[in-house]
Design a protein around this motif. Structure first.
Motif, PDB file in Angstrom:
ATOM      1  N   HIS A  61       5.628  -3.470  -3.979  1.00 47.11           N
ATOM      2  CA  HIS A  61       4.791  -3.365  -2.783  1.00 47.11           C
ATOM      3  C   HIS A  61       5.619  -3.249  -1.506  1.00 47.11           C
ATOM      4  O   HIS A  61       6.830  -3.422  -1.518  1.00 47.11           O
ATOM      5  CB  HIS A  61       3.867  -4.584  -2.682  1.00 47.11           C
ATOM      6  N   ALA A  79      -8.309  -9.087   3.242  1.00 54.29           N
ATOM      7  CA  ALA A  79      -8.980  -9.172   1.929  1.00 54.29           C
ATOM      8  C   ALA A  79      -9.889  -7.963   1.708  1.00 54.29           C
ATOM      9  O   ALA A  79      -9.912  -7.393   0.606  1.00 54.29           O
ATOM     10  CB  ALA A  79      -9.769 -10.472   1.829  1.00 54.29           C
ATOM     11  N   GLN A  80     -10.639  -7.561   2.737  1.00 55.85           N
ATOM     12  CA  GLN A  80     -11.532  -6.404   2.616  1.00 55.85           C
ATOM     13  C   GLN A  80     -10.760  -5.123   2.320  1.00 55.85           C
ATOM     14  O   GLN A  80     -11.262  -4.226   1.639  1.00 55.85           O
ATOM     15  CB  GLN A  80     -12.358  -6.227   3.881  1.00 55.85           C
ATOM     16  N   ALA A  81      -9.536  -5.046   2.827  1.00 55.64           N
ATOM     17  CA  ALA A  81      -8.696  -3.875   2.568  1.00 55.64           C
ATOM     18  C   ALA A  81      -8.138  -3.890   1.143  1.00 55.64           C
ATOM     19  O   ALA A  81      -7.571  -2.892   0.689  1.00 55.64           O
ATOM     20  CB  ALA A  81      -7.552  -3.810   3.576  1.00 55.64           C
ATOM     21  N   GLY A  82      -8.296  -5.020   0.464  1.00 56.48           N
ATOM     22  CA  GLY A  82      -7.817  -5.135  -0.909  1.00 56.48           C
ATOM     23  C   GLY A  82      -6.368  -5.541  -1.032  1.00 56.48           C
ATOM     24  O   GLY A  82      -5.768  -5.408  -2.100  1.00 56.48           O
ATOM     25  N   TYR A  83      -5.804  -6.055   0.055  1.00 58.79           N
ATOM     26  CA  TYR A  83      -4.412  -6.470   0.046  1.00 58.79           C
ATOM     27  C   TYR A  83      -4.288  -7.936  -0.334  1.00 58.79           C
ATOM     28  O   TYR A  83      -5.070  -8.773   0.123  1.00 58.79           O
ATOM     29  CB  TYR A  83      -3.776  -6.281   1.423  1.00 58.79           C
ATOM     30  N   GLY A  84      -3.273  -8.256  -1.124  1.00 61.82           N
ATOM     31  CA  GLY A  84      -2.953  -9.642  -1.410  1.00 61.82           C
ATOM     32  C   GLY A  84      -2.158 -10.206  -0.242  1.00 61.82           C
ATOM     33  O   GLY A  84      -1.476  -9.472   0.473  1.00 61.82           O
ATOM     34  N   THR A  93       0.397  -2.494  -2.115  1.00 61.75           N
ATOM     35  CA  THR A  93       1.053  -1.968  -3.308  1.00 61.75           C
ATOM     36  C   THR A  93       1.365  -0.486  -3.087  1.00 61.75           C
ATOM     37  O   THR A  93       0.773   0.174  -2.218  1.00 61.75           O
ATOM     38  CB  THR A  93       0.185  -2.141  -4.573  1.00 61.75           C
ATOM     39  N   ASP A  96      -1.684   1.677  -3.125  1.00 61.59           N
ATOM     40  CA  ASP A  96      -2.706   1.467  -2.095  1.00 61.59           C
ATOM     41  C   ASP A  96      -2.500   2.378  -0.900  1.00 61.59           C
ATOM     42  O   ASP A  96      -1.367   2.736  -0.556  1.00 61.59           O
ATOM     43  CB  ASP A  96      -2.674   0.023  -1.572  1.00 61.59           C
ATOM     44  N   ASN A  99      -3.840   0.897   5.558  1.00 66.96           N
ATOM     45  CA  ASN A  99      -4.963   0.763   6.472  1.00 66.96           C
ATOM     46  C   ASN A  99      -4.404   0.718   7.901  1.00 66.96           C
ATOM     47  O   ASN A  99      -4.073  -0.343   8.424  1.00 66.96           O
ATOM     48  CB  ASN A  99      -5.759  -0.502   6.141  1.00 66.96           C
TER      49      ASN A  99
END
Length: 122
Positions: A61, A79-84, A93, A96, A99
């Protein structure tokens, strides 16, 4: 390693190097007043000597570190963007999308919040 170009030259995977270069170029174009620096082997951008954001690579990542205050403020959007994330950074990652709207909000927040700040870190 003294410059972001040196950092990029050290990335063996061409796709990863290109992806990071794209992010660095985007920041430099959108925020030309920010200074790009390498500190602690990490590329970062500063404003009047204070830290704004750091971005580096890991095996799986890209690590984006805007400081804990900023991570907490934008936790829901991260979190909404899907990132840890951890309390100090979030991970994009290699598969990904970046954003850029979220990066803009974080950088703008740090620039504004630290406008009169005299230290490097919060």
């Amino acid at each position: 390693m003294e410059t972001i170009k040196d950092y990029l030259a050290g990335i063996d995977h061409p796709d990863h190097r290109e992806r990071l270069e794209e992010i660095f170029d985007w920041i430099s174009e959108k925020y030309p007043h920010l200074k790009s620096e390498i500190k602690w082997n990490t590329p970062m951008f500063t404003d009047h000597g204070t830290y704004i954001i750091g971005i580096s690579t890991a095996t799986n990542h890209i690590s984006v570190a805007p400081e804990e205050v900023t991570i907490a403020r934008f936790a829901d959007e991260i979190a909404q963007a899907g990132y840890g994330s951890t309390k100090g950074l979030f991970r994009i990652t290699w598969k990904d999308q970046v954003n850029y709207d979220l990066l803009t909000k974080m950088i703008d927040f740090n620039i504004e919040d630290k406008a009169d700040y005299q230290n490097f870190w919060r």
